[in-house]
Design a protein around this motif. Structure first.
Motif, PDB file in Angstrom:
ATOM      1  N   LYS A 146       0.784  -1.231   0.000  1.00  0.00           N
ATOM      2  CA  LYS A 146       0.000   0.000   0.000  1.00  0.00           C
ATOM      3  C   LYS A 146       0.817   1.283   0.000  1.00  0.00           C
ATOM      4  O   LYS A 146       0.375   2.284  -0.553  1.00  0.00           O
ATOM      5  N   SER A 147       1.981   1.297   0.613  1.00  0.00           N
ATOM      6  CA  SER A 147       2.763   2.533   0.624  1.00  0.00           C
ATOM      7  C   SER A 147       3.181   2.937  -0.790  1.00  0.00           C
ATOM      8  O   SER A 147       3.363   4.119  -1.074  1.00  0.00           O
ATOM      9  N   TYR A 148       3.313   1.981  -1.682  1.00  0.00           N
ATOM     10  CA  TYR A 148       3.636   2.285  -3.081  1.00  0.00           C
ATOM     11  C   TYR A 148       2.367   2.475  -3.918  1.00  0.00           C
ATOM     12  O   TYR A 148       2.266   3.413  -4.703  1.00  0.00           O
ATOM     13  N   LEU A 149       1.380   1.603  -3.727  1.00  0.00           N
ATOM     14  CA  LEU A 149       0.156   1.668  -4.520  1.00  0.00           C
ATOM     15  C   LEU A 149      -0.672   2.905  -4.198  1.00  0.00           C
ATOM     16  O   LEU A 149      -1.524   3.309  -4.991  1.00  0.00           O
ATOM     17  N   ASN A 150      -0.436   3.514  -3.046  1.00  0.00           N
ATOM     18  CA  ASN A 150      -1.166   4.709  -2.637  1.00  0.00           C
ATOM     19  C   ASN A 150      -1.013   5.849  -3.644  1.00  0.00           C
ATOM     20  O   ASN A 150      -1.819   6.761  -3.688  1.00  0.00           O
ATOM     21  N   ARG A 151      -0.009   5.789  -4.479  1.00  0.00           N
ATOM     22  CA  ARG A 151       0.221   6.813  -5.506  1.00  0.00           C
ATOM     23  C   ARG A 151      -0.808   6.747  -6.629  1.00  0.00           C
ATOM     24  O   ARG A 151      -0.984   7.707  -7.370  1.00  0.00           O
ATOM     25  N   LEU A 152      -1.464   5.614  -6.774  1.00  0.00           N
ATOM     26  CA  LEU A 152      -2.443   5.419  -7.843  1.00  0.00           C
ATOM     27  C   LEU A 152      -3.813   5.926  -7.424  1.00  0.00           C
ATOM     28  O   LEU A 152      -4.152   5.926  -6.243  1.00  0.00           O
ATOM     29  N   PRO A 153      -4.646   6.338  -8.375  1.00  0.00           N
ATOM     30  CA  PRO A 153      -5.959   6.903  -8.025  1.00  0.00           C
ATOM     31  C   PRO A 153      -6.923   5.918  -7.350  1.00  0.00           C
ATOM     32  O   PRO A 153      -7.797   6.330  -6.604  1.00  0.00           O
ATOM     33  N   ASN A 154      -6.772   4.628  -7.597  1.00  0.00           N
ATOM     34  CA  ASN A 154      -7.689   3.644  -7.012  1.00  0.00           C
ATOM     35  C   ASN A 154      -7.412   3.348  -5.543  1.00  0.00           C
ATOM     36  O   ASN A 154      -8.194   2.683  -4.885  1.00  0.00           O
ATOM     37  N   TYR A 155      -6.292   3.810  -5.031  1.00  0.00           N
ATOM     38  CA  TYR A 155      -5.908   3.540  -3.644  1.00  0.00           C
ATOM     39  C   TYR A 155      -5.916   4.852  -2.875  1.00  0.00           C
ATOM     40  O   TYR A 155      -5.352   5.845  -3.310  1.00  0.00           O
ATOM     41  N   ASN A 156      -6.568   4.845  -1.721  1.00  0.00           N
ATOM     42  CA  ASN A 156      -6.670   6.086  -0.963  1.00  0.00           C
ATOM     43  C   ASN A 156      -6.014   6.005   0.413  1.00  0.00           C
ATOM     44  O   ASN A 156      -6.059   6.960   1.167  1.00  0.00           O
ATOM     45  N   SER A 157      -5.404   4.886   0.742  1.00  0.00           N
ATOM     46  CA  SER A 157      -4.786   4.759   2.056  1.00  0.00           C
ATOM     47  C   SER A 157      -3.576   3.834   1.985  1.00  0.00           C
ATOM     48  O   SER A 157      -3.555   2.891   1.204  1.00  0.00           O
ATOM     49  N   ASP A 158      -2.599   4.108   2.823  1.00  0.00           N
ATOM     50  CA  ASP A 158      -1.434   3.228   2.906  1.00  0.00           C
ATOM     51  C   ASP A 158      -1.381   2.509   4.251  1.00  0.00           C
ATOM     52  O   ASP A 158      -0.347   2.013   4.662  1.00  0.00           O
ATOM     53  N   ILE A 159      -2.535   2.406   4.913  1.00  0.00           N
ATOM     54  CA  ILE A 159      -2.630   1.780   6.233  1.00  0.00           C
ATOM     55  C   ILE A 159      -2.981   0.300   6.087  1.00  0.00           C
ATOM     56  O   ILE A 159      -3.895  -0.076   5.361  1.00  0.00           O
ATOM     57  N   GLU A 195       1.651   0.310   5.745  1.00  0.00           N
ATOM     58  CA  GLU A 195       2.047  -0.940   5.097  1.00  0.00           C
ATOM     59  C   GLU A 195       3.168  -0.649   4.109  1.00  0.00           C
ATOM     60  O   GLU A 195       2.956  -0.143   3.020  1.00  0.00           O
ATOM     61  N   ASN A 196       4.388  -0.986   4.502  1.00  0.00           N
ATOM     62  CA  ASN A 196       5.568  -0.820   3.664  1.00  0.00           C
ATOM     63  C   ASN A 196       6.399  -2.103   3.759  1.00  0.00           C
ATOM     64  O   ASN A 196       6.046  -3.014   4.504  1.00  0.00           O
ATOM     65  N   PRO A 197       7.486  -2.226   3.016  1.00  0.00           N
ATOM     66  CA  PRO A 197       8.268  -3.470   3.059  1.00  0.00           C
ATOM     67  C   PRO A 197       8.738  -3.852   4.466  1.00  0.00           C
ATOM     68  O   PRO A 197       8.675  -5.020   4.845  1.00  0.00           O
ATOM     69  N   GLU A 198       9.181  -2.882   5.247  1.00  0.00           N
ATOM     70  CA  GLU A 198       9.629  -3.189   6.610  1.00  0.00           C
ATOM     71  C   GLU A 198       8.501  -3.784   7.445  1.00  0.00           C
ATOM     72  O   GLU A 198       8.682  -4.783   8.133  1.00  0.00           O
ATOM     73  N   HIS A 199       7.325  -3.192   7.342  1.00  0.00           N
ATOM     74  CA  HIS A 199       6.170  -3.711   8.079  1.00  0.00           C
ATOM     75  C   HIS A 199       5.823  -5.128   7.631  1.00  0.00           C
ATOM     76  O   HIS A 199       5.617  -6.018   8.456  1.00  0.00           O
ATOM     77  N   LEU A 200       5.762  -5.344   6.326  1.00  0.00           N
ATOM     78  CA  LEU A 200       5.380  -6.661   5.803  1.00  0.00           C
ATOM     79  C   LEU A 200       6.378  -7.757   6.185  1.00  0.00           C
ATOM     80  O   LEU A 200       5.992  -8.888   6.453  1.00  0.00           O
TER      81      LEU A 200
END
Length: 97
Positions: free
Chosen positions: A20-33, A41-46
């Motif tokens: 999500k931290s990367y996909l959040n840049r796209l219009p279909n995604y509105n959150s990186d939580i 949600e980033n690589p370190e978290h995953l």
């Protein structure tokens, strides 16, 4: 090594992939939580903190006899990379469904 596994490894290392931290840049995604942990949600978290896979992570950690995990260990040391590839094979995170 399978192409998808290597691709996932590189995406996590670079921070560009299906999380999500990367996909959040796209219009279909509105959150990186993360919906399970309520944190970013980033690589370190995953790789290190994602609660859904903590049992699997701990099992592989014991098998590989690793006392601690960090991104530096996972991406730069051979025992960490061995752990990471086994972990990615088992849980298949950061891959397109």
């Amino acid at each position: 090594m399978k192409k998808q596994l290597w691709s996932t490894y590189i995406q996590l290392k670079l921070g560009h992939g299906y999380f999500k931290s990367y996909l959040n840049r796209l219009p279909n995604y509105n959150s990186d939580i993360c919906q399970f942990c309520n944190t970013r949600e980033n690589p370190e978290h995953l790789l290190l903190y994602y609660r859904r896979y903590s049992q699997i992570r701990n099992k592989i950690k014991q098998e590989k006899q690793l006392n601690q995990l960090s991104l530096k260990i996972l991406f730069s040391l051979i025992p960490g990379q061995d752990f990471l590839f086994n972990y990615l094979k088992e849980i298949k995170i950061a891959t397109r469904k």
